[in-house]
Design a protein around this motif. Sequence first.
Motif, PDB file in Angstrom:
ATOM      1  N   ILE A 226       9.236  14.516 -73.941  1.00  0.00           N
ATOM      2  CA  ILE A 226       9.611  13.752 -75.133  1.00  0.00           C
ATOM      3  C   ILE A 226      10.090  12.345 -74.747  1.00  0.00           C
ATOM      4  CG2 ILE A 226      11.297  13.631 -77.042  1.00  0.00           C
ATOM      5  CD1 ILE A 226      11.172  16.751 -77.079  1.00  0.00           C
ATOM      6  N   LEU A 227      10.941  12.285 -73.709  1.00  0.00           N
ATOM      7  CA  LEU A 227      11.522  10.990 -73.352  1.00  0.00           C
ATOM      8  C   LEU A 227      10.573  10.084 -72.573  1.00  0.00           C
ATOM      9  CD1 LEU A 227      15.197  11.929 -72.374  1.00  0.00           C
ATOM     10  CD2 LEU A 227      14.343  11.042 -74.532  1.00  0.00           C
ATOM     11  N   TYR A 228       9.755  10.693 -71.763  1.00  0.00           N
ATOM     12  CA  TYR A 228       8.852   9.875 -70.921  1.00  0.00           C
ATOM     13  C   TYR A 228       7.413  10.397 -71.027  1.00  0.00           C
ATOM     14  CZ  TYR A 228      13.119   8.173 -68.638  1.00  0.00           C
ATOM     15  OH  TYR A 228      14.342   7.618 -68.382  1.00  0.00           O
ATOM     16  N   PRO A 229       6.802  10.281 -72.221  1.00  0.00           N
ATOM     17  CA  PRO A 229       5.456  10.865 -72.382  1.00  0.00           C
ATOM     18  C   PRO A 229       4.415  10.290 -71.420  1.00  0.00           C
ATOM     19  CG  PRO A 229       6.062   9.522 -74.293  1.00  0.00           C
ATOM     20  CD  PRO A 229       7.272   9.605 -73.438  1.00  0.00           C
ATOM     21  N   LYS A 230       4.522   8.981 -71.140  1.00  0.00           N
ATOM     22  CA  LYS A 230       3.513   8.367 -70.256  1.00  0.00           C
ATOM     23  C   LYS A 230       3.659   8.901 -68.831  1.00  0.00           C
ATOM     24  CE  LYS A 230       2.405   3.995 -72.382  1.00  0.00           C
ATOM     25  NZ  LYS A 230       2.937   2.657 -72.531  1.00  0.00           N
ATOM     26  N   MET A 231       4.933   9.037 -68.422  1.00  0.00           N
ATOM     27  CA  MET A 231       5.165   9.534 -67.070  1.00  0.00           C
ATOM     28  C   MET A 231       4.707  10.982 -66.943  1.00  0.00           C
ATOM     29  SD  MET A 231       8.557   9.204 -64.752  1.00  0.00           S
ATOM     30  CE  MET A 231       9.207   7.614 -65.075  1.00  0.00           C
ATOM     31  N   LYS A 232       4.938  11.752 -68.001  1.00  0.00           N
ATOM     32  CA  LYS A 232       4.510  13.156 -68.007  1.00  0.00           C
ATOM     33  C   LYS A 232       2.987  13.233 -67.839  1.00  0.00           C
ATOM     34  CE  LYS A 232       4.471  17.523 -68.401  1.00  0.00           C
ATOM     35  NZ  LYS A 232       4.938  18.337 -67.310  1.00  0.00           N
TER      36      LYS A 232
END
Length: 529
Positions: A226-232
């Motif tokens: 949720i907080l870091y969708p791109k990093m995920k």
Amino acid sequence: MLSTIVLIVIPVLLYWNYISRKRRNELTSNIPGPPAYPFIGNLFVLQLRSVQDTIDFLKGFHLKYGKTVRLWILDQLNFCTVDPKLVEIILTSPKYIQKGSLYDHLKVWLGNGLLLSNGRKWFQRRRIITPTFHFKILEEFSEVMDEQSHILVDKLQKHSWTEAFNIEPYITLCALDVISETALGTKINAQMDPSCEYAQAVHTMSYIVMERMVKPYLKYDLIFSILYPKMKKAEVKASRILHDFTEHIIEDRRKLLLEDIKANHVDTDEAEMTRKRKRTLLDVLLQATIQGQPLSNNDIREEVDTFTFEGHDTTTAGISFTLYCLSRQPEVQEKVFSEIREVIGNDKTKPAKMQELQDLKYLEIVIKESMRLYPPVPMIARKLEEDIQINDKFFPAGSDVTIPMFLLMRDPEIFSDPDHFKPERFFTEKFSEKATAYSYIPFSAGPRNCIGQKFAMLEMKCTVSKILRYFELLPMGEEPKTTANLVTRSTNGKSVQTWSQEKCTPHRPDKIIDCHGAIPTAKGQGQSI
Ligand code: HEM
């Protein structure tokens, strides 16, 4: 309705949290640490820190609270210790081999490989993998190391006589080439093609793992997504690339091995294998059986991935910090260079033999001293499976204990002048005596020590000596800003300037001295590193 739920649920959770911590709080109340809040504990103290200032942050903590500090992260009790006595108890006992939660984020990549596995699985795998580091096999690996470090010096030629540059990216690619050829038996040619997908994915994955490590709330996948969708998304992509790569190699190598056996080119005898082609970690795993059963591709993949991870970033840190230290210490560099010429000879194109590398004793203490100041693995952690009692201090089972190597190995009670680079201390100081043996542990110690330490030492010696045979290192460029990442890194790289040894005549020592006399003075030269 909602307010009623909140009014009931919050006090219940607070009470439950108070009760769950109460006993552990009381038992450990004589171990100092920052005040902890209900629920979150010291989460905010930790989470506000970036990767960059982990070192300063922990240093400050130990200055304020002493050798062992108590911390709560949510409901998890943690101790951070630089007390050699506690370190010894934890590292030497087979009771404390379970890894701390610090390592959880590596599971996406490494699964349950040797670094992260526990109990019976770890024990069986350790037994299978240990023969990979047999003297005979290391000797063959040293040929790969020499070949790859030769490509490295070729790549470095373009910087010679120009300006200061960051040497670390070059070392990373070389180390990646070495580990993939020795562990997987596959050339990935990262030095020739730095944009290769695999090298990029290793880089991305290392970065993400560390980001999640220093922000404990990112431990939960849902919160991370949720907080870091791109990093995920980047994590999923990188892990797929890494896993696909190793799976293909395992498949290919398994087929090759079966064909060889069918065609009678290979029998299963170990000596015969070694004679016919370079034996790799992958071969050892493909031929291993546990209770008569071969290892599955998945089992093998986690071990191979573990080696790729453990075996390249760590040696990169060891090599590049050593080169940096040497560039700032001309007299030490001079001694290393003399030793290299004495042991290996003046012909720099000649491959260094394993025995010669082992005979470079002065270079060895230089690397050891560099690892003391800049330990490639900045911290290790264990989860206590049983209580520990030392005098009046109690450490309950279930707690995590973190050992920050970079503080432990600079303890002024053990190392004189601890922030200074003084390789000779390994000849003169007595810290290897039993009482303080657990103060110098760059490869950890005890049953879960580094299985690849001989390999690592060989690679570090091979690469550093090869570079020095071609270049003199000058103390130019910025001083590194160290940070505790997955390995110890520098946020601004490790700058040196290379000066081709061609300009000197290796056969004429007086000329060499002339060359060294020409070293430009730089800030920090001969000062504390
Ligand atoms: C300068 C280089 C290196 C340093 C400083 C280093 C340091 C360490 C340390 C401190 C540990 C213990 C980690 C812990 O307790 O959590 C470790 C474990 C390990 N290292 Fe290394 N390492 C280096 C190079 C290598 C290389 C080259 C390999 C493989 C080729 C390797 C393979 C491993 C493995 C598989 C483990 C897990 C062992 C186990 O738990 O049984 N390391 N290393």
